[in-house]
Design a protein around this motif. Sequence first.
Motif, PDB file in Angstrom:
ATOM      1  N   HIS A   1       0.802  -1.230   0.000  1.00  0.00           N
ATOM      2  CA  HIS A   1       0.000   0.000   0.000  1.00  0.00           C
ATOM      3  C   HIS A   1       0.833   1.277   0.000  1.00  0.00           C
ATOM      4  O   HIS A   1       0.304   2.338  -0.290  1.00  0.00           O
ATOM      5  N   VAL A   2       2.125   1.181   0.329  1.00  0.00           N
ATOM      6  CA  VAL A   2       2.973   2.373   0.136  1.00  0.00           C
ATOM      7  C   VAL A   2       3.026   2.756  -1.335  1.00  0.00           C
ATOM      8  O   VAL A   2       3.378   3.886  -1.672  1.00  0.00           O
ATOM      9  N   LEU A   3       2.693   1.808  -2.210  1.00  0.00           N
ATOM     10  CA  LEU A   3       2.716   2.091  -3.642  1.00  0.00           C
ATOM     11  C   LEU A   3       1.421   2.740  -4.119  1.00  0.00           C
ATOM     12  O   LEU A   3       1.313   3.186  -5.252  1.00  0.00           O
ATOM     13  N   ARG A   4       0.425   2.787  -3.252  1.00  0.00           N
ATOM     14  CA  ARG A   4      -0.888   3.314  -3.639  1.00  0.00           C
ATOM     15  C   ARG A   4      -1.251   4.589  -2.896  1.00  0.00           C
ATOM     16  O   ARG A   4      -1.937   5.439  -3.443  1.00  0.00           O
ATOM     17  N   VAL A   5      -0.865   4.670  -1.631  1.00  0.00           N
ATOM     18  CA  VAL A   5      -1.212   5.854  -0.845  1.00  0.00           C
ATOM     19  C   VAL A   5      -0.147   6.921  -1.131  1.00  0.00           C
ATOM     20  O   VAL A   5       1.033   6.695  -0.889  1.00  0.00           O
ATOM     21  N   PRO A   6      -0.560   8.078  -1.660  1.00  0.00           N
ATOM     22  CA  PRO A   6       0.433   9.104  -1.996  1.00  0.00           C
ATOM     23  C   PRO A   6       1.164   9.594  -0.744  1.00  0.00           C
ATOM     24  O   PRO A   6       0.567   9.695   0.327  1.00  0.00           O
ATOM     25  N   PHE A   7       2.440   9.856  -0.879  1.00  0.00           N
ATOM     26  CA  PHE A   7       3.177  10.441   0.241  1.00  0.00           C
ATOM     27  C   PHE A   7       4.169  11.466  -0.268  1.00  0.00           C
ATOM     28  O   PHE A   7       4.565  11.443  -1.437  1.00  0.00           O
ATOM     29  N   ALA A   8       4.554  12.380   0.617  1.00  0.00           N
ATOM     30  CA  ALA A   8       5.532  13.417   0.269  1.00  0.00           C
ATOM     31  C   ALA A   8       6.272  13.813   1.534  1.00  0.00           C
ATOM     32  O   ALA A   8       5.802  13.549   2.638  1.00  0.00           O
ATOM     33  N   THR A   9       7.426  14.426   1.351  1.00  0.00           N
ATOM     34  CA  THR A   9       8.283  14.800   2.477  1.00  0.00           C
ATOM     35  C   THR A   9       8.331  16.316   2.606  1.00  0.00           C
ATOM     36  O   THR A   9       8.507  17.015   1.609  1.00  0.00           O
ATOM     37  N   PHE A  10       8.179  16.811   3.837  1.00  0.00           N
ATOM     38  CA  PHE A  10       8.263  18.254   4.071  1.00  0.00           C
ATOM     39  C   PHE A  10       9.689  18.760   3.847  1.00  0.00           C
ATOM     40  O   PHE A  10      10.650  18.132   4.283  1.00  0.00           O
ATOM     41  N   ASP A  11       9.800  19.919   3.199  1.00  0.00           N
ATOM     42  CA  ASP A  11      11.106  20.569   3.033  1.00  0.00           C
ATOM     43  C   ASP A  11      11.494  21.305   4.301  1.00  0.00           C
ATOM     44  O   ASP A  11      12.667  21.406   4.638  1.00  0.00           O
ATOM     45  N   SER A  12      10.513  21.855   4.995  1.00  0.00           N
ATOM     46  CA  SER A  12      10.827  22.547   6.239  1.00  0.00           C
ATOM     47  C   SER A  12       9.863  22.047   7.312  1.00  0.00           C
ATOM     48  O   SER A  12       8.747  21.635   7.010  1.00  0.00           O
ATOM     49  N   TRP A  13      10.343  22.095   8.561  1.00  0.00           N
ATOM     50  CA  TRP A  13       9.569  21.516   9.650  1.00  0.00           C
ATOM     51  C   TRP A  13       9.738  22.327  10.915  1.00  0.00           C
ATOM     52  O   TRP A  13      10.880  22.624  11.265  1.00  0.00           O
ATOM     53  N   PRO A  14       8.676  22.703  11.589  1.00  0.00           N
ATOM     54  CA  PRO A  14       7.284  22.431  11.212  1.00  0.00           C
ATOM     55  C   PRO A  14       6.672  23.494  10.308  1.00  0.00           C
ATOM     56  O   PRO A  14       5.461  23.456  10.059  1.00  0.00           O
ATOM     57  N   GLY A  15       7.535  24.419   9.789  1.00  0.00           N
ATOM     58  CA  GLY A  15       7.012  25.499   8.948  1.00  0.00           C
ATOM     59  C   GLY A  15       6.207  25.011   7.758  1.00  0.00           C
ATOM     60  O   GLY A  15       5.241  25.655   7.338  1.00  0.00           O
ATOM     61  N   GLY A  16       6.603  23.859   7.223  1.00  0.00           N
ATOM     62  CA  GLY A  16       5.938  23.319   6.040  1.00  0.00           C
ATOM     63  C   GLY A  16       4.468  22.996   6.245  1.00  0.00           C
ATOM     64  O   GLY A  16       3.715  22.838   5.277  1.00  0.00           O
ATOM     65  N   LEU A  17       4.059  22.911   7.514  1.00  0.00           N
ATOM     66  CA  LEU A  17       2.645  22.627   7.803  1.00  0.00           C
ATOM     67  C   LEU A  17       1.719  23.727   7.272  1.00  0.00           C
ATOM     68  O   LEU A  17       0.513  23.521   7.142  1.00  0.00           O
ATOM     69  N   LYS A  18       2.312  24.885   6.999  1.00  0.00           N
ATOM     70  CA  LYS A  18       1.522  26.004   6.477  1.00  0.00           C
ATOM     71  C   LYS A  18       0.721  25.615   5.234  1.00  0.00           C
ATOM     72  O   LYS A  18      -0.405  26.059   5.048  1.00  0.00           O
ATOM     73  N   VAL A  19       1.302  24.765   4.410  1.00  0.00           N
ATOM     74  CA  VAL A  19       0.607  24.321   3.188  1.00  0.00           C
ATOM     75  C   VAL A  19      -0.743  23.698   3.537  1.00  0.00           C
ATOM     76  O   VAL A  19      -1.729  23.870   2.816  1.00  0.00           O
ATOM     77  N   LEU A  20      -0.771  22.987   4.648  1.00  0.00           N
ATOM     78  CA  LEU A  20      -2.026  22.358   5.064  1.00  0.00           C
ATOM     79  C   LEU A  20      -3.066  23.423   5.399  1.00  0.00           C
ATOM     80  O   LEU A  20      -4.222  23.336   4.981  1.00  0.00           O
ATOM     81  N   ARG A  21      -2.645  24.444   6.134  1.00  0.00           N
ATOM     82  CA  ARG A  21      -3.599  25.496   6.509  1.00  0.00           C
ATOM     83  C   ARG A  21      -4.074  26.260   5.285  1.00  0.00           C
ATOM     84  O   ARG A  21      -5.242  26.607   5.184  1.00  0.00           O
ATOM     85  N   ASP A  22      -3.153  26.450   4.352  1.00  0.00           N
ATOM     86  CA  ASP A  22      -3.536  27.149   3.111  1.00  0.00           C
ATOM     87  C   ASP A  22      -4.626  26.386   2.361  1.00  0.00           C
ATOM     88  O   ASP A  22      -5.374  26.961   1.579  1.00  0.00           O
ATOM     89  N   HIS A  23      -4.700  25.090   2.584  1.00  0.00           N
ATOM     90  CA  HIS A  23      -5.716  24.272   1.931  1.00  0.00           C
ATOM     91  C   HIS A  23      -6.892  23.972   2.860  1.00  0.00           C
ATOM     92  O   HIS A  23      -7.674  23.054   2.603  1.00  0.00           O
ATOM     93  N   GLY A  24      -7.015  24.724   3.945  1.00  0.00           N
ATOM     94  CA  GLY A  24      -8.184  24.582   4.809  1.00  0.00           C
ATOM     95  C   GLY A  24      -8.124  23.437   5.806  1.00  0.00           C
ATOM     96  O   GLY A  24      -9.128  23.090   6.424  1.00  0.00           O
ATOM     97  N   PHE A  25      -6.954  22.830   5.962  1.00  0.00           N
ATOM     98  CA  PHE A  25      -6.818  21.725   6.920  1.00  0.00           C
ATOM     99  C   PHE A  25      -6.632  22.229   8.345  1.00  0.00           C
ATOM    100  O   PHE A  25      -6.023  23.282   8.561  1.00  0.00           O
ATOM    101  N   ARG A  26      -7.127  21.432   9.294  1.00  0.00           N
ATOM    102  CA  ARG A  26      -6.724  21.622  10.680  1.00  0.00           C
ATOM    103  C   ARG A  26      -5.781  20.492  11.023  1.00  0.00           C
ATOM    104  O   ARG A  26      -5.968  19.347  10.589  1.00  0.00           O
ATOM    105  N   VAL A  27      -4.762  20.813  11.796  1.00  0.00           N
ATOM    106  CA  VAL A  27      -3.750  19.817  12.161  1.00  0.00           C
ATOM    107  C   VAL A  27      -3.974  19.407  13.613  1.00  0.00           C
ATOM    108  O   VAL A  27      -3.923  20.241  14.519  1.00  0.00           O
ATOM    109  N   ALA A  28      -4.258  18.121  13.821  1.00  0.00           N
ATOM    110  CA  ALA A  28      -4.502  17.593  15.170  1.00  0.00           C
ATOM    111  C   ALA A  28      -3.322  16.727  15.583  1.00  0.00           C
ATOM    112  O   ALA A  28      -3.036  15.714  14.953  1.00  0.00           O
TER     113      ALA A  28
END
Lengths: 268, 268
Positions: B169-196
């Motif tokens: 399933h690692v071949l099916r579930v998309p994954f990506a690596t953050f370039d910066s941490w935890p600053g990179g989480l901003k992308v999630l907020r920009d897309h309306g996500f809440r981070v729990a």
Amino acid sequence: MAELIFTDDRKHPGLDDFRDLSTADRRPDRPGGRGLVIAEGTVVVGRLLASRYPVRALLGVERRIRELEDDLAPLAVPAYVTSAETMADVVGFHLNRGVLAVADRPSPPGVAEVVEHAEVLAVLEGVGDHENLGALFRNAAALGVDGVLLGPGCSDPLYRRSVRVSMGHVLRVPFATFDSWPGGLKVLRDHGFRVAALTPRPESVPLRGLRSKAPGPIALMLGAEGPGLSEEAIAAADLAVRVEMVSGVDSLNVATAAAVAFHEVTTG
Amino acid sequence: MAELIFTDDRKHPGLDDFRDLSTADRRPDRPGGRGLVIAEGTVVVGRLLASRYPVRALLGVERRIRELEDDLAPLAVPAYVTSAETMADVVGFHLNRGVLAVADRPSPPGVAEVVEHAEVLAVLEGVGDHENLGALFRNAAALGVDGVLLGPGCSDPLYRRSVRVSMGHVLRVPFATFDSWPGGLKVLRDHGFRVAALTPRPESVPLRGLRSKAPGPIALMLGAEGPGLSEEAIAAADLAVRVEMVSGVDSLNVATAAAVAFHEVTTG
């Protein structure tokens, strides 16, 4: 207080219980042919010392034995202190956890005894994998399940590998084995339990919201990954529930499915 | 249609990708020093063949290769057919699954690409154990999580052992690596996500009922068993949630905690 016995004599008869651990689960010389209960590492040994299991002895390097001094204080058992090399020679392989303890198997409780004071139980059929079984006990302990009942085809929770994977929680979570199957489930009903079979069948209801359908004492029945529960087990249950999954994906590992179900019923 | 090549020549250059699999994850000769993607067994090889990964070749005993014929039909890749003994000689150990496939690593997607079409995501920090990581991907696939984002300290999901434990399933579930941490989480907020953030801290709220507090796109942030999430990761989250556990019990395995949380948010 436990007696500390410093020795480097690999042939010391006090070390006999610790010899050749890779085959220690088979002991034709003992009742039922099953080995002693073996705990590895300070965390699991600590749990064994605090359990109802009659500890026979410890073997470890001095640093690890010292870490357990408080747990050992109330007990009158020999603690053999030796070098890592001697330990490896005795047990048959290098053991990086540095401490072991062995205990006798007490006579197991009956099903009714485990059911009596429980609110949430797990009932297993065909869970023959020692690691899955150990992981399931760990999840049961963490999520507040009161006991585990074993149907046919389950392996022995006290095998060395199960003890280790459970982090010693097989020594804390009560378990018992059914004499008859699935007839033995009657004991659960006599105590007011409803039995919910986890199965992906179409007639099953989603796990989510199960507690609104089945409040009160509940037993979650789980089968091995792959084959799942037998027809007769499902027929003997009061209801069928499923973990909702994406189609085309294999079922979850049985210990993982159990954790999801345990969380649902203990917090639902 | 894939070409079936029958060979018993252990030195056949077409088998080079399959040599010495126990060290196959380290390939200093390849970009980034990382090995090819290796799939073992018909189920996982089938998933690799159906994935976006560019398959280079298969190696297997005839029976297993034949089982994959439908999956192989649309592909122009060599399938080497040999004996179990030759396979064992080439890969360096006996492989009881009877079939292997290797693929190149495609260029990984960026975080924004994975976030874009997702509703539920997992965000990991410090999950360095290959088996835990693989199990987590399997659970993500089963429970309908749309992608996995990797922070610092995570191992490579495409390591052989992760691929195997994930059941492919690692071949099916998309994954990506953050370039910066935890600053990179901003992308999630920009897309309306809440981070729990999953953490047992006292200020955390129970996982149960999380969706009433955080409907809409959600990212569940998990750390390794033991250390858990870093201070800075927790501080960067929108809220802290905990799996309610019995006190005195070790935390759940990270893949198991993830499964419990995935189920809660995908059905809540």
